[in-house]
Enzyme design. Structure first.
Site, PDB file in Angstrom:
ATOM      1  N   GLY A  42      -0.248 -26.172 -31.533  1.00 34.52           N
ATOM      2  CA  GLY A  42      -0.781 -27.529 -31.682  1.00 34.52           C
ATOM      3  C   GLY A  42      -2.297 -27.532 -31.484  1.00 34.52           C
TER       4      GLY A  42
ATOM      5  N   ARG B  57      -1.305 -19.961 -24.593  1.00 33.85           N
ATOM      6  CA  ARG B  57      -2.013 -20.904 -23.723  1.00 33.85           C
ATOM      7  C   ARG B  57      -2.177 -20.278 -22.340  1.00 33.85           C
ATOM      8  NH1 ARG B  57      -0.926 -27.374 -22.707  1.00 33.85           N
ATOM      9  NH2 ARG B  57      -2.434 -27.515 -21.024  1.00 33.85           N
TER      10      ARG B  57
ATOM     11  N   LYS C 276      10.645 -16.554 -42.011  1.00 35.39           N
ATOM     12  CA  LYS C 276      10.207 -16.519 -40.605  1.00 35.39           C
ATOM     13  C   LYS C 276      11.429 -16.558 -39.682  1.00 35.39           C
ATOM     14  CE  LYS C 276       7.132 -18.169 -37.197  1.00 35.39           C
ATOM     15  NZ  LYS C 276       6.002 -18.882 -36.761  1.00 35.39           N
TER      16      LYS C 276
ATOM     17  N   ASN D  98      12.362 -13.932 -36.760  1.00 32.10           N
ATOM     18  CA  ASN D  98      12.515 -14.425 -35.380  1.00 32.10           C
ATOM     19  C   ASN D  98      13.922 -14.181 -34.853  1.00 32.10           C
ATOM     20  OD1 ASN D  98       9.945 -15.376 -34.923  1.00 32.10           O
ATOM     21  ND2 ASN D  98      10.368 -17.403 -35.714  1.00 32.10           N
TER      22      ASN D  98
ATOM     23  N   ASN E 256      13.247 -12.071 -31.538  1.00 37.55           N
ATOM     24  CA  ASN E 256      13.278 -12.911 -30.334  1.00 37.55           C
ATOM     25  C   ASN E 256      14.444 -12.608 -29.393  1.00 37.55           C
ATOM     26  OD1 ASN E 256      11.067 -14.789 -29.898  1.00 37.55           O
ATOM     27  ND2 ASN E 256      11.485 -15.450 -31.976  1.00 37.55           N
TER      28      ASN E 256
HETATM   29  O1  PAF Z   1       8.405 -16.190 -31.764  1.00 36.78           O
HETATM   30  C1  PAF Z   1       7.602 -15.241 -31.706  1.00 36.78           C
HETATM   31  O2  PAF Z   1       7.240 -14.732 -30.648  1.00 36.78           O
HETATM   32  C2  PAF Z   1       7.003 -14.715 -33.002  1.00 36.78           C
HETATM   33  O3  PAF Z   1       7.381 -15.532 -34.047  1.00 36.78           O
HETATM   34  C3  PAF Z   1       7.362 -13.250 -33.303  1.00 36.78           C
HETATM   35  C4  PAF Z   1       7.213 -12.949 -34.776  1.00 36.78           C
HETATM   36  C5  PAF Z   1       8.750 -12.877 -32.851  1.00 36.78           C
HETATM   37  C6  PAF Z   1       6.326 -12.361 -32.671  1.00 36.78           C
HETATM   38  O4  PAF Z   1       6.215 -12.490 -31.292  1.00 36.78           O
END
Ligand code: PAF
Length: 295
Positions: A13, A121, A177, A181, A185
């Protein structure tokens, strides 16, 4: 100058506010108590002041930009939807679920965006950690009004520190994406490792199996993902090797993660199409077990 109401003054943001503040007044909606605004963005060794302010007034707002966590979209936007239903909205967050939900609440008004910018941040400062690009577009399954589309096209063409583009197939971009992820993740969150660990040989088998499940779900949903998805996942893991993924960061901070908006749409689509997705299920459950209420 138009006034944009921003929801979610986190790292992404803040980058968006920095990029748009020469063309619009940025007001940040105080959607929860104790919200504080970072004062600066640090990028490429330079410090840039953010010119924005908190507000709880909705008077004179021309457009809304939603950048909060995917898990907060419903709670943060619900009170505003009936009051700001006649203006353009843009949603930029992880996952796929909140975008579809918001488009259903505001027919014809919601554009979607996806970014590859990296940011974090640190107290009152936001650090721009990786240069990427931000794509804005109109989702083909939720047609927007001409006025909304024109606003989005204009926004995407504004010169500024971030690279913004108008994207003809934003749904495909969000799926790409999401796919990346959905692999990086959960594994990094459960294994408590940096993204770079996934570029090691020992993870390639798991990455390939997960990508095959995701490919199958995408195909059944009429979405074309790159055929070399597993290689792309490894490339992103390597390129962001020293980063902690957003899901790992959430777990370490004792927060709820975005596992529902990220893995949820894939698992729901698998269910709808009668497809088995055992490894996605496994990682979904493993992350859920780490959520603060389940520990
Ligand atoms: O969510 C995240 O952290 C990012 O989109 C990714 C690509 C996994 C890299 O840290």
């Amino acid at each position: 100058m138009a006034t944009i109401l921003l929801i979610g003054p986190g790292a992404i943001g803040s980058l968006m506010a920095w990029s748009l503040q020469n063309h619009a007044n940025i007001k940040v909606y105080a959607h929860r108590a104790g919200l504080s605004l970072p004062g600066h963005v640090e990028s490429d060794g330079e410090t840039h002041r953010l010119r924005w302010s908190l507000t709880d007034s909705l008077v004179g707002i021309d457009a809304v930009l939603v950048c909060c966590k995917a898990t907060q979209v419903e709670r943060a936007t619900s009170p505003l939807i009936p009051k700001l239903s006649g203006i353009p909205w843009l949603i930029l967050c992880n996952g796929l679920g909140p975008q579809a939900w918001l488009s259903q609440q505001l027919p014809g008004r919601v554009l979607w965006a996806s970014t590859t910018e990296g940011a974090g941040r640190f107290g009152q400062q936001v650090r721009h950690t990786g240069v990427g690009e931000t794509r804005i577009g109109s989702p083909e399954q939720y047609i927007v009004t001409d006025e909304t589309e024109q606003w989005g096209r204009k926004l995407a063409s504004q010169p500024g520190p971030l690279e913004l583009h108008w994207e003809p197939d934003i749904t495909a971009v969000l799926w790409r994406k999401l796919a990346i992820n959905a692999v990086i993740n959960p594994i990094t969150a459960v294994q408590q490792c940096l993204n770079g660990a996934l570029a090691k040989r020992e993870w390639i088998g798991e990455i390939e199996v997960l990508c095959a499940e995701i490919q199958q779900i995408a195909r059944a949903s009429d979405i074309q993902l790159p055929s070399d998805l597993a290689e792309r996942v490894v490339m992103v893991a390597r390129a962001t090797g020293r980063n902690r993924s957003s899901m790992l960061t959430d777990i370490e901070a004792g927060r709820e993660t975005e596992v529902d908006p990220i893995l949820g749409p894939l698992l729901c689509a698998a269910d709808r199409h009668g497809l088995a997705a055992p490894r996605l299920q496994y990682w979904y459950q493993a992350v859920i077990r780490l959520h603060p209420l389940n520990r």
